[in-house]
Design a protein around this motif. Structure first.
Motif, PDB file in Angstrom:
ATOM      1  N   ARG A  14       0.766  -1.101   0.007  1.00  0.00           N
ATOM      2  CA  ARG A  14      -0.083  -0.026  -0.079  1.00  0.00           C
ATOM      3  C   ARG A  14       0.885   1.399   0.005  1.00  0.00           C
ATOM      4  N   THR A  15       0.432   2.521  -0.583  1.00  0.00           N
ATOM      5  CA  THR A  15       1.024   3.747  -0.589  1.00  0.00           C
ATOM      6  C   THR A  15       1.374   3.862   0.815  1.00  0.00           C
ATOM      7  N   GLY A  16       2.566   4.452   1.260  1.00  0.00           N
ATOM      8  CA  GLY A  16       3.118   4.734   2.438  1.00  0.00           C
ATOM      9  C   GLY A  16       3.858   3.771   3.326  1.00  0.00           C
ATOM     10  N   GLU A  17       3.652   2.376   2.832  1.00  0.00           N
ATOM     11  CA  GLU A  17       4.339   1.489   3.233  1.00  0.00           C
ATOM     12  C   GLU A  17       5.844   1.336   3.281  1.00  0.00           C
ATOM     13  N   LYS A  18       6.577   0.849   4.056  1.00  0.00           N
ATOM     14  CA  LYS A  18       7.940   0.775   3.977  1.00  0.00           C
ATOM     15  C   LYS A  18       8.275  -0.748   3.613  1.00  0.00           C
ATOM     16  N   VAL A  19       8.895  -0.953   2.410  1.00  0.00           N
ATOM     17  CA  VAL A  19       9.083  -1.935   1.592  1.00  0.00           C
ATOM     18  C   VAL A  19      10.541  -2.351   1.664  1.00  0.00           C
ATOM     19  N   PHE A  20      10.966  -3.538   1.953  1.00  0.00           N
ATOM     20  CA  PHE A  20      12.107  -4.318   1.797  1.00  0.00           C
ATOM     21  C   PHE A  20      12.214  -5.404   0.710  1.00  0.00           C
ATOM     22  N   LEU A  21      13.363  -5.049  -0.001  1.00  0.00           N
ATOM     23  CA  LEU A  21      13.593  -6.014  -1.139  1.00  0.00           C
ATOM     24  C   LEU A  21      14.803  -6.647  -0.928  1.00  0.00           C
ATOM     25  N   GLU A  22      14.870  -8.057  -0.824  1.00  0.00           N
ATOM     26  CA  GLU A  22      16.151  -8.811  -0.388  1.00  0.00           C
ATOM     27  C   GLU A  22      16.573  -9.397  -1.520  1.00  0.00           C
ATOM     28  N   CYS A  23      18.214  -9.390  -1.603  1.00  0.00           N
ATOM     29  CA  CYS A  23      18.898 -10.015  -2.559  1.00  0.00           C
ATOM     30  C   CYS A  23      20.165 -10.579  -2.059  1.00  0.00           C
ATOM     31  N   VAL A  24      20.284 -11.975  -2.521  1.00  0.00           N
ATOM     32  CA  VAL A  24      21.281 -12.786  -1.893  1.00  0.00           C
ATOM     33  C   VAL A  24      22.012 -13.342  -2.887  1.00  0.00           C
ATOM     34  N   GLN A  25      23.322 -13.247  -2.994  1.00  0.00           N
ATOM     35  CA  GLN A  25      24.059 -14.111  -4.137  1.00  0.00           C
ATOM     36  C   GLN A  25      25.015 -14.995  -3.354  1.00  0.00           C
ATOM     37  N   ASP A  26      25.459 -16.207  -4.092  1.00  0.00           N
ATOM     38  CA  ASP A  26      26.248 -17.081  -3.259  1.00  0.00           C
ATOM     39  C   ASP A  26      27.719 -17.414  -3.958  1.00  0.00           C
ATOM     40  N   MET A  27      28.161 -16.250  -4.593  1.00  0.00           N
ATOM     41  CA  MET A  27      29.398 -16.444  -5.256  1.00  0.00           C
ATOM     42  C   MET A  27      30.652 -15.424  -4.728  1.00  0.00           C
ATOM     43  N   ASP A  28      30.162 -14.918  -3.787  1.00  0.00           N
ATOM     44  CA  ASP A  28      31.181 -14.070  -2.845  1.00  0.00           C
ATOM     45  C   ASP A  28      31.655 -12.943  -3.767  1.00  0.00           C
ATOM     46  N   HIS A  29      30.617 -12.292  -4.398  1.00  0.00           N
ATOM     47  CA  HIS A  29      31.095 -10.969  -5.291  1.00  0.00           C
ATOM     48  C   HIS A  29      31.044 -10.180  -4.604  1.00  0.00           C
ATOM     49  N   GLU A  30      31.886  -9.004  -5.103  1.00  0.00           N
ATOM     50  CA  GLU A  30      32.196  -7.715  -4.358  1.00  0.00           C
ATOM     51  C   GLU A  30      31.024  -6.871  -4.565  1.00  0.00           C
ATOM     52  N   ASN A  31      30.655  -6.896  -5.895  1.00  0.00           N
ATOM     53  CA  ASN A  31      29.640  -5.697  -6.208  1.00  0.00           C
ATOM     54  C   ASN A  31      28.260  -6.198  -6.544  1.00  0.00           C
ATOM     55  N   MET A  32      27.329  -5.347  -5.866  1.00  0.00           N
ATOM     56  CA  MET A  32      25.983  -5.633  -6.103  1.00  0.00           C
ATOM     57  C   MET A  32      25.259  -4.527  -6.465  1.00  0.00           C
ATOM     58  N   PHE A  33      24.171  -4.906  -7.539  1.00  0.00           N
ATOM     59  CA  PHE A  33      23.400  -3.734  -7.931  1.00  0.00           C
ATOM     60  C   PHE A  33      21.619  -3.937  -7.734  1.00  0.00           C
ATOM     61  N   TRP A  34      20.986  -2.901  -7.749  1.00  0.00           N
ATOM     62  CA  TRP A  34      19.520  -2.766  -8.070  1.00  0.00           C
ATOM     63  C   TRP A  34      19.112  -1.921  -9.234  1.00  0.00           C
ATOM     64  N   TYR A  35      18.319  -2.552 -10.000  1.00  0.00           N
ATOM     65  CA  TYR A  35      17.847  -2.066 -11.416  1.00  0.00           C
ATOM     66  C   TYR A  35      16.289  -1.950 -11.045  1.00  0.00           C
ATOM     67  N   ARG A  36      15.789  -0.978 -11.721  1.00  0.00           N
ATOM     68  CA  ARG A  36      14.149  -1.001 -11.998  1.00  0.00           C
ATOM     69  C   ARG A  36      13.926  -1.349 -13.419  1.00  0.00           C
ATOM     70  N   GLN A  37      13.083  -2.102 -14.095  1.00  0.00           N
ATOM     71  CA  GLN A  37      12.848  -2.278 -15.244  1.00  0.00           C
ATOM     72  C   GLN A  37      11.279  -1.798 -15.604  1.00  0.00           C
ATOM     73  N   ASP A  38      11.129  -0.868 -16.519  1.00  0.00           N
ATOM     74  CA  ASP A  38       9.750  -0.467 -16.812  1.00  0.00           C
ATOM     75  C   ASP A  38       9.663  -0.780 -18.452  1.00  0.00           C
ATOM     76  N   PRO A  39       8.450  -0.976 -18.789  1.00  0.00           N
ATOM     77  CA  PRO A  39       8.260  -1.221 -20.284  1.00  0.00           C
ATOM     78  C   PRO A  39       8.636   0.325 -21.026  1.00  0.00           C
ATOM     79  N   GLY A  40       9.568  -0.134 -22.330  1.00  0.00           N
ATOM     80  CA  GLY A  40       9.910   1.061 -23.011  1.00  0.00           C
ATOM     81  C   GLY A  40      11.115   1.879 -22.427  1.00  0.00           C
ATOM     82  N   LEU A  41      11.402   1.651 -21.363  1.00  0.00           N
ATOM     83  CA  LEU A  41      12.559   2.309 -20.686  1.00  0.00           C
ATOM     84  C   LEU A  41      13.817   1.441 -20.265  1.00  0.00           C
ATOM     85  N   GLY A  42      13.666   0.127 -20.421  1.00  0.00           N
ATOM     86  CA  GLY A  42      14.879  -0.770 -20.168  1.00  0.00           C
ATOM     87  C   GLY A  42      14.948  -0.980 -18.925  1.00  0.00           C
TER      88      GLY A  42
END
Lengths: 115, 116
Positions: A14-42
């Motif tokens: 709902r609008t106004g809620e605090k939202v947590f999105l979690e991501c886990v990788q298992d390869m001991d990578h140094e770098n991590m990224f968050w992207y958003r994807q929208d139609p027509g915008l890539g």
């Protein structure tokens, strides 16, 4: 094989809620990224992290924050969700050494709907 | 800043045909990587192929190959003997060498449909 997992495939909030999105990788990578994807915008970069507790703003950081307390986990936080944050969110990770340097590996994505 | 342009929003070919997806980019960098990613309807983004700009030889991965023209800043993807499972969104992406902690710059994608 590199495995990047995201906590939810689909999420409705709902609008106004605090939202947590979690991501886990298992390869001991140094770098991590968050992207958003929208139609027509890539894909557009929201935030990235090159080490624990380190973060850098991407192209569209407004309305978002991130947390990286452990190397394998990178969280995206929507402090007060708004309808214009309805989107697909993709997490990725990469390493800066060894085979496959700088190649980003993606998680399955979280489809977030904000009502 | 870099930009990546994919001029074909959608393409449709018959199974077993060869199809070429176009990508052009703009950068002032000399050392960089280029990637093609595939995103099937299941939504998982999968790496198809990667090219280092310093390599003159075009990268190949089984049925997938690229035509990398550095001077023209062009990076097309050729899919030979196309299969129904190749139906997906295809994204071209750029990253400078040493920018491993930076994000990829993506094109807007090409929706490829393989018809039976």
């Amino acid at each position: 094989d590199v495995k990047v997992t995201q906590s939810s495939r689909y999420l409705v909030k709902r609008t106004g809620e605090k939202v947590f999105l979690e991501c886990v990788q298992d390869m001991d990578h140094e770098n991590m990224f968050w992207y958003r994807q929208d139609p027509g915008l890539g894909l557009r970069l929201i935030y990235f992290s090159y080490d624990v507790k380190m973060k850098e703003k991407g192209d569209i950081p407004e309305g978002y924050s991130v947390s990286r307390e452990k190397k394998e986990r990178f969280s995206l936080i929507l402090e007060s969700a708004s309808t214009n944050q309805t989107s697909m969110y993709l997490c990725a990770s990469s390493t800066t050494g060894g085979a496959g340097t700088d190649t980003q590996y993606f998680g399955p994505g979280t489809r977030l709907t904000v009502l | 800043a870099q930009t990546v342009t994919q001029s074909q929003p959608e393409m449709s070919v018959q199974e077993a045909e060869t199809v070429t997806l176009s990508c052009t980019y703009d950068t002032s960098e000399n050392n960089y990587y280029l990637f093609w990613y595939k995103q099937p309807p299941s939504r998982q983004m999968i790496l198809v192929i990667r090219q280092e700009a310093y390599k003159q030889q075009n990268a190949t991965e089984n049925r997938f190959s690229v035509n990398f023209q550095k001077a023209a800043k062009s990076f097309s993807l050729k899919i030979s003997d196309s299969q129904l499972g190749d139906t997906a969104m295809y994204f071209c992406a750029f990253m400078k060498v040493g920018g491993g902690a930076d994000g990829l710059t993506f094109g807007k994608g090409t929706h490829l449909i393989i018809q039976p």
